[in-house]
Design a protein around this motif. Structure first.
Motif, mmCIF file in Angstrom:
data_model
loop_
_atom_site.group_PDB
_atom_site.id
_atom_site.type_symbol
_atom_site.label_atom_id
_atom_site.label_comp_id
_atom_site.label_asym_id
_atom_site.label_seq_id
_atom_site.Cartn_x
_atom_site.Cartn_y
_atom_site.Cartn_z
ATOM 1 N N TYR A 160 21.687 1.605 -12.183
ATOM 2 C CA TYR A 160 22.347 1.315 -13.457
ATOM 3 C C TYR A 160 22.243 2.519 -14.386
ATOM 4 O O TYR A 160 21.262 3.257 -14.344
ATOM 5 C CB TYR A 160 21.702 0.114 -14.162
ATOM 6 C CG TYR A 160 21.866 -1.195 -13.424
ATOM 7 C CD1 TYR A 160 22.931 -2.045 -13.696
ATOM 8 C CD2 TYR A 160 20.942 -1.564 -12.451
ATOM 9 C CE1 TYR A 160 23.077 -3.235 -13.007
ATOM 10 C CE2 TYR A 160 21.085 -2.748 -11.751
ATOM 11 C CZ TYR A 160 22.158 -3.585 -12.032
ATOM 12 O OH TYR A 160 22.302 -4.755 -11.340
ATOM 13 N N PRO A 182 26.518 -0.972 -13.687
ATOM 14 C CA PRO A 182 26.085 -0.697 -12.311
ATOM 15 C C PRO A 182 26.848 0.503 -11.776
ATOM 16 O O PRO A 182 28.059 0.598 -11.931
ATOM 17 C CB PRO A 182 26.435 -1.981 -11.559
ATOM 18 C CG PRO A 182 27.525 -2.616 -12.365
ATOM 19 C CD PRO A 182 27.279 -2.237 -13.792
ATOM 20 N N TYR A 197 25.123 -1.623 -20.159
ATOM 21 C CA TYR A 197 24.502 -1.362 -18.875
ATOM 22 C C TYR A 197 25.587 -1.447 -17.802
ATOM 23 O O TYR A 197 26.252 -2.465 -17.676
ATOM 24 C CB TYR A 197 23.408 -2.390 -18.573
ATOM 25 C CG TYR A 197 22.171 -2.234 -19.412
ATOM 26 C CD1 TYR A 197 21.129 -1.424 -19.011
ATOM 27 C CD2 TYR A 197 22.037 -2.927 -20.628
ATOM 28 C CE1 TYR A 197 19.983 -1.285 -19.787
ATOM 29 C CE2 TYR A 197 20.897 -2.788 -21.403
ATOM 30 C CZ TYR A 197 19.872 -1.970 -20.971
ATOM 31 O OH TYR A 197 18.743 -1.830 -21.743
ATOM 32 N N TRP A 236 21.682 -6.154 -18.470
ATOM 33 C CA TRP A 236 21.955 -5.561 -17.172
ATOM 34 C C TRP A 236 22.152 -6.608 -16.096
ATOM 35 O O TRP A 236 22.866 -6.388 -15.121
ATOM 36 C CB TRP A 236 20.829 -4.604 -16.777
ATOM 37 C CG TRP A 236 19.532 -5.270 -16.421
ATOM 38 C CD1 TRP A 236 18.493 -5.556 -17.249
ATOM 39 C CD2 TRP A 236 19.151 -5.737 -15.126
ATOM 40 N NE1 TRP A 236 17.480 -6.169 -16.561
ATOM 41 C CE2 TRP A 236 17.863 -6.288 -15.249
ATOM 42 C CE3 TRP A 236 19.775 -5.732 -13.883
ATOM 43 C CZ2 TRP A 236 17.185 -6.851 -14.160
ATOM 44 C CZ3 TRP A 236 19.104 -6.294 -12.806
ATOM 45 C CH2 TRP A 236 17.821 -6.836 -12.954
ATOM 46 N N ALA A 269 25.251 -6.793 -13.508
ATOM 47 C CA ALA A 269 25.043 -6.733 -12.070
ATOM 48 C C ALA A 269 26.091 -7.506 -11.295
ATOM 49 O O ALA A 269 26.353 -7.218 -10.136
ATOM 50 C CB ALA A 269 23.650 -7.277 -11.729
#
Length: 296
Positions: free
Chosen positions: A173, A83, A81, A275, A279
């Motif tokens: 994302y 950003p 994942y 995720w 982040a």
């Protein structure tokens, strides 16, 4: 650790950043203009692994990529994942008033719809890649052209960030899957997520029967994507991502799904990406790793 990894995109692309995040600096990256080429490298053994975007939290799923998973002998062995921070890049000295065209990958343009809609006189030009768009602008130095890309592309090609963070939502994302050849991928005993493909009978309640069995096992269904079945109009297959605690839970679920599906395949069992961890890592902080040269 793979020696060669195929990615969709070129220098300065988000695929490059995601590949470095997952694999580190060691593998040589093989740039591809299309997702089909990424998969072809894996299938033909010219890459030990591939990395392919599957969905974006703003723009949604990339449906053709699910078809690639169905039709080719690849196995999902990981996920990333990332950003995504999209910026409007231009040649140094360019002003917003001078912009006439904006070039980028169609998914990147979709992620920035609200900003771009405020400039209806701009012509939007879809390209094969965000990073490649930045590279072409830096090489050709075309007046009146801007590109949508990440900070890594601005750093790589000496472009100016004309408008920062133009994506519609700050929580933007993209989810990437790591692919290996189905014949050589090794099972991961620590796998806690699986990607499945199944077809349910074209009858009332058939999909509900599948979902009820997933729920009965207490497993989280984190993704359910329908895709058309070629040659069968208005019939659909389903891609499902299921989170589990261990492979034994997955095996028990598969045993119960078999009687209520017409086709059932495991496309891969792997360790889930997080995720919320991603982040805390902005794209801008990854510029140094993104600057590693791709293998031509």
């Amino acid at each position: 650790m793979p020696k060669h990894v195929s990615i969709q995109g070129f220098q300065g692309s988000f695929h490059q950043v995601a590949a470095r995040q997952f694999f580190g600096a060691a593998p040589a990256l093989l740039p591809c203009a299309t997702f089909a080429a990424v998969v072809a490298h894996v299938v033909h053994g010219t890459a030990d692994a591939g990395l392919m975007a599957m969905e974006n939290s703003l723009a949604g799923s990339i449906l053709p990529n699910y078809l690639l998973l169905e039709r080719h002998p690849v196995r999902v062995t990981g996920e990333v994942y990332l950003p995504i921070h999209q910026h409007l890049l231009a040649l140094p000295g360019t002003t917003l008033a001078a912009v006439q065209q904006v070039h980028s990958h169609p998914m990147a343009l979709r992620q920035c719809g609200e900003f771009l809609d405020r400039h209806p006189h701009w012509k939007l030009v879809e390209t094969d890649d965000t990073g490649h768009s930045a590279q072409l602008l830096a090489e050709h130095r075309t007046p009146g052209v801007a590109v949508v890309a990440g900070a890594q592309a601005a750093e790589q090609f000496g472009l100016h960030i004309l408008a920062p963070a133009i994506h519609d939502d700050p929580h933007n994302y993209t989810r990437f899957l790591v692919l290996e050849h189905a014949d050589s991928a090794r099972p991961d005993p620590l796998a806690d997520k699986a990607s499945l493909y199944f077809c349910a009978p074209h009858a009332p309640g058939s999909l509900a029967a599948v979902l009820a069995r997933v729920a009965a096992h207490g497993l989280n269904l984190s993704k359910l994507q329908s895709c058309p079945r070629p040659g069968q109009p208005w019939h659909y297959g389903f891609h499902a991502d299921v989170e589990c605690e261990n492979p034994a839970q997955l095996e028990a679920l598969l045993a119960e799904l078999a009687p209520v599906t017409e086709e059932l395949r495991v496309l891969g069992a792997y360790r889930r990406g997080h995720w919320n961890t991603a982040a805390s890592q902005t794209i801008d902080a990854q510029v140094a790793s993104a600057a590693i040269d791709l293998k031509s």
